[in-house]
Enzyme design. Structure first.
Site, PDB file in Angstrom:
ATOM      1  CB  CYS A   1      13.049  83.178 -66.782  1.00  0.00           C
ATOM      2  SG  CYS A   1      11.639  82.963 -67.887  1.00  0.00           S
TER       3      CYS A   1
ATOM      4  CD  GLU B   1      17.260  83.836 -63.043  1.00  0.00           C
ATOM      5  OE1 GLU B   1      17.382  82.793 -62.393  1.00  0.00           O
ATOM      6  OE2 GLU B   1      16.502  83.954 -64.012  1.00  0.00           O
TER       7      GLU B   1
ATOM      8  CD  GLU C   1      11.579  76.928 -71.815  1.00  0.00           C
ATOM      9  OE1 GLU C   1      12.455  77.819 -71.728  1.00  0.00           O
ATOM     10  OE2 GLU C   1      11.123  76.552 -72.896  1.00  0.00           O
TER      11      GLU C   1
ATOM     12  CE  LYS D   1       7.339  70.338 -57.160  1.00  0.00           C
ATOM     13  NZ  LYS D   1       6.922  71.588 -56.511  1.00  0.00           N
TER      14      LYS D   1
HETATM   15  P1  NAD Z   1      13.206  76.452 -58.342  1.00  0.00           P
HETATM   16  O1  NAD Z   1      14.077  75.749 -59.308  1.00  0.00           O
HETATM   17  O2  NAD Z   1      13.655  76.548 -56.943  1.00  0.00           O
HETATM   18  O3  NAD Z   1      11.770  75.721 -58.290  1.00  0.00           O
HETATM   19  C1  NAD Z   1      10.967  75.543 -59.424  1.00  0.00           C
HETATM   20  C2  NAD Z   1      10.073  74.341 -59.216  1.00  0.00           C
HETATM   21  O4  NAD Z   1      10.868  73.162 -59.181  1.00  0.00           O
HETATM   22  C3  NAD Z   1       9.307  74.343 -57.892  1.00  0.00           C
HETATM   23  O5  NAD Z   1       8.067  73.705 -58.113  1.00  0.00           O
HETATM   24  C4  NAD Z   1      10.201  73.498 -56.990  1.00  0.00           C
HETATM   25  O6  NAD Z   1       9.484  72.902 -55.940  1.00  0.00           O
HETATM   26  C5  NAD Z   1      10.721  72.466 -57.969  1.00  0.00           C
HETATM   27  N1  NAD Z   1      12.042  71.919 -57.687  1.00  0.00           N
HETATM   28  C6  NAD Z   1      13.117  72.548 -57.149  1.00  0.00           C
HETATM   29  N2  NAD Z   1      14.179  71.723 -57.131  1.00  0.00           N
HETATM   30  C7  NAD Z   1      13.774  70.558 -57.710  1.00  0.00           C
HETATM   31  C8  NAD Z   1      14.427  69.322 -57.994  1.00  0.00           C
HETATM   32  N3  NAD Z   1      15.709  69.113 -57.692  1.00  0.00           N
HETATM   33  N4  NAD Z   1      13.709  68.346 -58.598  1.00  0.00           N
HETATM   34  C9  NAD Z   1      12.421  68.545 -58.931  1.00  0.00           C
HETATM   35  N5  NAD Z   1      11.741  69.677 -58.658  1.00  0.00           N
HETATM   36  C10 NAD Z   1      12.420  70.686 -58.065  1.00  0.00           C
HETATM   37  O7  NAD Z   1      12.900  77.867 -58.973  1.00  0.00           O
HETATM   38  P2  NAD Z   1      11.994  79.048 -58.378  1.00  0.00           P
HETATM   39  O8  NAD Z   1      12.788  79.793 -57.385  1.00  0.00           O
HETATM   40  O9  NAD Z   1      10.656  78.531 -57.966  1.00  0.00           O
HETATM   41  O10 NAD Z   1      11.763  79.928 -59.703  1.00  0.00           O
HETATM   42  C11 NAD Z   1      12.662  80.875 -60.126  1.00  0.00           C
HETATM   43  C12 NAD Z   1      13.555  80.327 -61.222  1.00  0.00           C
HETATM   44  O11 NAD Z   1      12.777  79.858 -62.319  1.00  0.00           O
HETATM   45  C13 NAD Z   1      14.452  81.386 -61.806  1.00  0.00           C
HETATM   46  O12 NAD Z   1      15.757  80.866 -61.956  1.00  0.00           O
HETATM   47  C14 NAD Z   1      13.841  81.677 -63.152  1.00  0.00           C
HETATM   48  O13 NAD Z   1      14.718  82.183 -64.107  1.00  0.00           O
HETATM   49  C15 NAD Z   1      13.313  80.349 -63.537  1.00  0.00           C
HETATM   50  N6  NAD Z   1      12.260  80.497 -64.565  1.00  0.00           N
HETATM   51  C16 NAD Z   1      12.534  80.138 -65.855  1.00  0.00           C
HETATM   52  C17 NAD Z   1      11.576  80.315 -66.846  1.00  0.00           C
HETATM   53  C18 NAD Z   1      11.842  79.939 -68.280  1.00  0.00           C
HETATM   54  O14 NAD Z   1      10.897  79.828 -69.040  1.00  0.00           O
HETATM   55  N7  NAD Z   1      13.079  79.759 -68.696  1.00  0.00           N
HETATM   56  C19 NAD Z   1      10.336  80.847 -66.511  1.00  0.00           C
HETATM   57  C20 NAD Z   1      10.102  81.218 -65.193  1.00  0.00           C
HETATM   58  C21 NAD Z   1      11.069  81.015 -64.215  1.00  0.00           C
END
Ligand code: NAD
Length: 485
Positions: A287, A386, A253, A179
């Protein structure tokens, strides 16, 4: 200009008519114009995708039962097809999330094929272990694919992050329902075209785009055996709760607030490109970036000036231009969020040393100037939360012990970096920082080494052989002493 339009979803090995009629519009982060649209997946699409992945995993000639070398042949073709589409992939990613094209070329083009080749070979080379037992006999230890994987990814490095999951999963013999984030679906559809061209067997990979509700539905789905998630800590917690209740293995992650610790002998100017890449790459939308800069009191103003000078001189512009170092943020919502943190940084008493607003020459696009706050207290919001944008907080420290204490005073533990003229000193300091990964005088995620976080940055590891283990389960067969002879 024509837009990129898709009418079907890649499910069960081919393009299928979606169950719903809603669409996801994708906008350029630079022009704010619509650049394409795809069908928005609904629960029935997830059901079909999981069903297909289930059949591909459970069936008599299942993907997981194929010899690793046979899977490798398919995955190498997939790698080749992705490579052919590399420049288009980079361009789509840049347009969608503002990633400077040179960054997209360095990460989004090479990583997917590289990871498919690396992991498919790793599995070919993996043999069952025959371990002499302590009680006589022999234990045969087999690594088996864990099953149907739900892979949920964010928008910031959409292709690289996707393949951290699906390359080891597919190589291990798992089948996958992916997804992607709604902000970055156009690159995922190009990837589906590559999968079709490579002839991935039916159900091995399925892609259903949608928002968080659809992601939550996928995580809960009874046909899923393992969840691999990258995204925010808030979403990670919700997913972990679900997986805890279901006793479903999960890799998380999540977010970060890593420290870049400048030691008193550091040559920051001599390492300025690496410093930029470790703190502001991809417009601050990564991240592991070191967004808390710890600077020694005895060189404090010089370090602030160097970082402020770096931020002020970066080329802000269209991410498709090769000279651009800072592009726009992914969305208006993300820009609002970053701007609210900038306001909070000032309100809390941080001193603005660079940036702080929108670039004057840009009336379109979700741009924010690279911003540096000096005199930040470690407890300020901008030093703890963050931001996920180009905003750095410089915090003074008096001695190394205090630097370690400040570096570790965070809910997160994902990345980090130490800057010094003395590699031994740098490595010794790095060992004191509580974090999953840390670099000395640079920060580069090498594919051979485990990457991941501790504390609120998540659990589990990706990359390296450890990233493969996340998609395998162990079976032990006990052979009696006689059979060992
Ligand atoms: P987000 O958590 O809002 O969304 C990430 C993904 O998860 C999207 O596909 C979203 O549709 C889905 N999603 C959101 N809530 C969900 C839930 N409750 N159940 C299932 N799926 C869900 O994050 P974002 O704003 O898209 O990305 C930014 C975040 O990602 C930042 O916090 C960043 O640090 C983190 N990130 C972490 C890493 C890592 O490797 N640790 C890498 C890249 C980004």
């Amino acid at each position: 200009m024509s837009t990129m339009e898709y009418d079907k979803l890649y499910v069960a090995g081919d393009w299928r008519t979606p169950a719903g009629s809603d669409r996801i519009d994708v906008r350029s982060a630079t022009t704010e114009e619509k650049i394409g649209s795809v069908p928005e997946g609904v629960e029935a699409d997830i059901d079909a995708a999981v069903d297909s992945a289930r059949r591909a995993f459970d069936g008599p000639d299942s993907w997981g039962n194929w010899e690793p070398a046979r899977r490798q042949e398919v995955l190498l073709r997939f790698a080749d097809e992705l490579e052919k589409r590399g420049p288009e992939t980079a361009s789509r990613v840049s347009q969608q999330n503002g990633m400077p094209i040179v960054v997209a070329e360095a990460f989004e083009i090479p990583f997917p094929p590289l990871l498919l080749r690396y992991y498919s070979q790793l599995v070919v080379d993996q043999a069952d272990e025959r371990r002499p037992g302590m009680l006589g006999g022999t234990a045969v230890i087999r690594r088996q694919p864990i099953g149907v994987v739900a892979a949920i990814v964010p928008w910031n490095v959409p292709q690289g992050i996707t393949f951290l999951k699906i390359a080891p999963a597919l190589a291990a013999g798992c089948t996958v329902v992916l997804k992607p984030a709604p902000e970055t679906v156009l690159d995922a559809f190009l990837m589906a075209e590559a999968a079709v061209a490579a002839g991935l067997p039916e159900g091995v990979l399925n892609i259903v785009p949608g928002g968080r509700e659809l992601g939550a539905y996928l995580v809960e789905h009874p046909g899923v055996d393992k969840v691999s998630f990258t995204g925010s800590t808030a979403a990670g917690r919700a997913i972990a709760e679900t997986c805890g209740r279901l006793l479903r293995p999960v890799t998380l992650e999540l977010g970060g607030k890593s420290a870049a610790i400048v030691l008193d002998d550091a040559d920051l100017l001599g390492n300025i490109e690496s410093f930029f890449a470790s703190t502001l790459l991809n417009n601050g939308q990564i991240c592991w970036l070191g967004t808390r800069i710890l600077a020694p009191q005895n060189r404090y103003s010089e370090v602030v000036d160097t970082i402020a000078g770096l931020a002020s001189n970066l080329v802000i512009g269209d991410p498709l231009e090769r000279t651009t170092q800072i592009g726009p943020l992914v969305s208006a919502r993300q820009r609002d969020r970053v701007e609210s943190y900038i306001a909070k940084g000032s309100a809390d008493g941080g001193r603005l040393a660079a940036g702080g607003g929108r670039p004057a020459d840009r009336d379109k696009g979700w741009f924010v100037q690279p911003t540096v706050f000096a005199d930040v207290d470690p407890n300020h919001t901008i030093a703890q939360e963050e931001i996920f944008g180009p905003v750095l907080a410089v915090i003074p420290y008096s001695d190394e012990a205090q630097a370690v204490q400040i570096a570790n005073d965070t809910d997160y533990g994902l990345g980090g970096s130490v800057w010094t003229a003395d590699m031994e000193r740098g490595e010794a300091f790095a060992r004191k920082v509580r974090t999953g990964t840390i670099g000395v005088n640079h920060y580069v995620n090498d594919p051979t080494a485990p990457f991941g976080g501790i504390k609120s940055s998540g659990m589990g590891r990706e990359l390296g052989p450890e990233g493969l283990v996340a998609f395998q389960t162990l079976q032990t067969i006990y052979l009696p002493p006689a059979a060992a002879n």
